[in-house]
Scaffold this motif. Sequence first.
Motif, mmCIF file in Angstrom:
data_model
loop_
_atom_site.group_PDB
_atom_site.id
_atom_site.type_symbol
_atom_site.label_atom_id
_atom_site.label_comp_id
_atom_site.label_asym_id
_atom_site.label_seq_id
_atom_site.Cartn_x
_atom_site.Cartn_y
_atom_site.Cartn_z
ATOM 1 N N ALA A 1 0.647 -1.342 -0.164
ATOM 2 C CA ALA A 1 0.100 0.041 0.025
ATOM 3 C C ALA A 1 0.867 1.168 0.008
ATOM 4 N N GLY A 2 0.996 2.022 -1.072
ATOM 5 C CA GLY A 2 1.848 3.142 -1.005
ATOM 6 C C GLY A 2 0.973 4.460 -1.003
ATOM 7 N N GLU A 3 1.379 5.488 -0.062
ATOM 8 C CA GLU A 3 1.181 6.706 0.281
ATOM 9 C C GLU A 3 1.971 7.844 0.343
ATOM 10 N N VAL A 4 1.756 8.753 -0.395
ATOM 11 C CA VAL A 4 2.613 10.093 -0.344
ATOM 12 C C VAL A 4 2.645 10.871 0.770
ATOM 13 N N VAL A 5 1.364 11.003 1.445
ATOM 14 C CA VAL A 5 0.861 11.818 2.528
ATOM 15 C C VAL A 5 0.848 11.216 3.975
ATOM 16 N N GLU A 6 1.364 11.970 4.855
ATOM 17 C CA GLU A 6 1.501 11.329 6.004
ATOM 18 C C GLU A 6 0.434 10.706 6.795
ATOM 19 N N GLY A 7 -0.850 11.719 6.693
ATOM 20 C CA GLY A 7 -2.221 11.203 7.501
ATOM 21 C C GLY A 7 -2.509 9.716 7.161
ATOM 22 N N PRO A 8 -2.843 10.003 5.559
ATOM 23 C CA PRO A 8 -3.579 8.556 4.853
ATOM 24 C C PRO A 8 -2.216 7.431 4.943
ATOM 25 N N TYR A 9 -1.208 7.807 4.995
ATOM 26 C CA TYR A 9 0.038 6.681 5.439
ATOM 27 C C TYR A 9 -0.221 6.160 6.682
ATOM 28 N N GLN A 10 -0.275 7.017 7.668
ATOM 29 C CA GLN A 10 -0.359 6.481 9.087
ATOM 30 C C GLN A 10 -1.888 5.685 9.061
ATOM 31 N N SER A 11 -2.872 6.200 8.656
ATOM 32 C CA SER A 11 -4.103 5.486 8.496
ATOM 33 C C SER A 11 -3.900 3.956 8.094
ATOM 34 N N ALA A 12 -3.242 3.871 6.717
ATOM 35 C CA ALA A 12 -3.044 2.615 6.216
ATOM 36 C C ALA A 12 -2.390 1.615 7.245
ATOM 37 N N LYS A 13 -1.326 2.271 7.872
ATOM 38 C CA LYS A 13 -0.722 1.376 8.652
ATOM 39 C C LYS A 13 -1.475 1.044 9.863
ATOM 40 N N ARG A 14 -1.965 1.819 10.261
ATOM 41 C CA ARG A 14 -2.964 1.368 11.449
ATOM 42 C C ARG A 14 -4.226 0.420 10.955
ATOM 43 N N GLN A 15 -4.588 0.614 9.817
ATOM 44 C CA GLN A 15 -5.709 -0.493 9.299
ATOM 45 C C GLN A 15 -5.201 -1.851 9.353
ATOM 46 N N VAL A 16 -3.814 -1.968 8.771
ATOM 47 C CA VAL A 16 -3.357 -3.239 8.227
ATOM 48 C C VAL A 16 -2.720 -3.648 9.600
ATOM 49 N N LYS A 17 -2.379 -3.094 10.458
ATOM 50 C CA LYS A 17 -1.973 -3.820 11.950
ATOM 51 C C LYS A 17 -3.281 -4.126 12.452
ATOM 52 N N MET A 18 -4.460 -3.408 12.709
ATOM 53 C CA MET A 18 -5.597 -3.730 13.182
ATOM 54 C C MET A 18 -6.343 -4.936 12.550
ATOM 55 N N GLU A 19 -6.043 -5.259 11.078
ATOM 56 C CA GLU A 19 -6.664 -6.315 10.761
ATOM 57 C C GLU A 19 -5.677 -7.558 10.806
ATOM 58 N N GLY A 20 -4.298 -7.432 11.423
ATOM 59 C CA GLY A 20 -3.275 -8.294 11.417
ATOM 60 C C GLY A 20 -3.036 -8.946 10.152
ATOM 61 N N LEU A 21 -2.638 -8.055 9.401
ATOM 62 C CA LEU A 21 -2.222 -8.245 7.962
ATOM 63 C C LEU A 21 -0.870 -7.880 7.701
ATOM 64 N N ASP A 22 0.223 -7.689 8.713
ATOM 65 C CA ASP A 22 1.525 -7.071 8.707
ATOM 66 C C ASP A 22 2.137 -8.055 7.885
ATOM 67 N N GLU A 23 2.112 -9.310 7.875
ATOM 68 C CA GLU A 23 2.807 -10.225 7.198
ATOM 69 C C GLU A 23 2.646 -10.271 5.381
ATOM 70 N N GLN A 24 1.326 -9.899 5.385
ATOM 71 C CA GLN A 24 1.140 -9.730 3.946
ATOM 72 C C GLN A 24 1.021 -8.636 3.284
ATOM 73 N N ILE A 25 0.587 -7.286 4.041
ATOM 74 C CA ILE A 25 0.901 -6.051 3.204
ATOM 75 C C ILE A 25 1.779 -5.204 3.890
ATOM 76 N N ILE A 26 2.663 -4.640 3.255
ATOM 77 C CA ILE A 26 3.574 -3.557 3.515
ATOM 78 C C ILE A 26 3.082 -2.231 3.104
ATOM 79 N N VAL A 27 3.017 -1.331 4.051
ATOM 80 C CA VAL A 27 2.710 -0.052 3.863
ATOM 81 C C VAL A 27 3.953 0.850 3.605
ATOM 82 N N ARG A 28 4.035 1.435 2.668
ATOM 83 C CA ARG A 28 5.226 2.235 2.320
ATOM 84 C C ARG A 28 5.081 3.778 2.204
ATOM 85 N N LYS A 29 5.743 4.698 2.338
ATOM 86 C CA LYS A 29 5.575 6.121 2.350
ATOM 87 C C LYS A 29 6.238 6.599 1.177
ATOM 88 N N GLY A 30 5.654 7.276 0.011
ATOM 89 C CA GLY A 30 6.632 7.591 -1.086
ATOM 90 C C GLY A 30 5.666 8.024 -2.142
#
Length: 235
Positions: A48-77
């Motif tokens: 999951a790629g995001e350039v803006v800090e707020g949405p990037y943090q939302s993406a990280k939170r969502q992936v963690k909350m769903e327990g999907l850290d192994e399958q989904i990498i959130v990257r800022k850029g």
Amino acid sequence: MNTEKLSQRLEAVANYIPSGSRLADIGSDHAYLPCYAVKRGIVPFAIAGEVVEGPYQSAKRQVKMEGLDEQIIVRKGNGLEVIAPGEIDCITIAGMGGALIASILEEGKNKLESVKRLILQPNISAMTIRQWLIDNGWELKAEEILEEDEKIYEILVAEKGIPFKPYKDLQKELLLGPFLIKQLSVSFQKKWRNEQKNWQRILTQLENAAQSEDTILKKKELNEKIQMVEEVLNK
Ligand code: SAM
């Protein structure tokens, strides 16, 4: 909307992701699309790629909350800089303007070598994307148009191939979409009747303005577009 139940728009995008792909969703915001695709077993891995800090943090939170850290990498850029060459074979970019989507693809061209499918959902100016696809050797494979919450969205699906294949009347099909013209759906007709009304309104304003070279050229362009759409809607 959540990762169980996407918006109709994002679900339509997800439907075009080939099963088993390695996905990158660029401009992912809450990462709803990659979370949905992984949870449904459509893809085993996603970025999951995001350039803006707020949405990037939302993406990280969502992936963690769903327990999907192994399958989904959130990257800022910015755009495709979040992908390493060869890492991904399907890219989704949804909910932005067509010009921005085309510029993301243009700037990230060197990352597209291994990518087999692009699924693009511009909010406006799909024409810019169709032109980019032609210029860069991507064949348009499918198009969809849908209405949700009184907004009309287009989805363009492309694969590497013969860029001119679906096009016969280039100018018309660049603007309206070669597949969408054939489908002539209710949403398509509504979108282009609205555009025609808009152009007609601008045309009336231009008729009442001082007639410079620019004004005359603009009026000609608008008349041509109104005519082009009329031909398609009345066929
Ligand atoms: N893709 C989601 C969807 O369709 O619902 C979110 C769409 S949201 C309107 C657009 C997102 O793209 C925003 O979160 C914005 O920060 C992000 N974005 C815009 N330009 C970008 C770029 N160059 N690279 C990565 N993300 C970008």
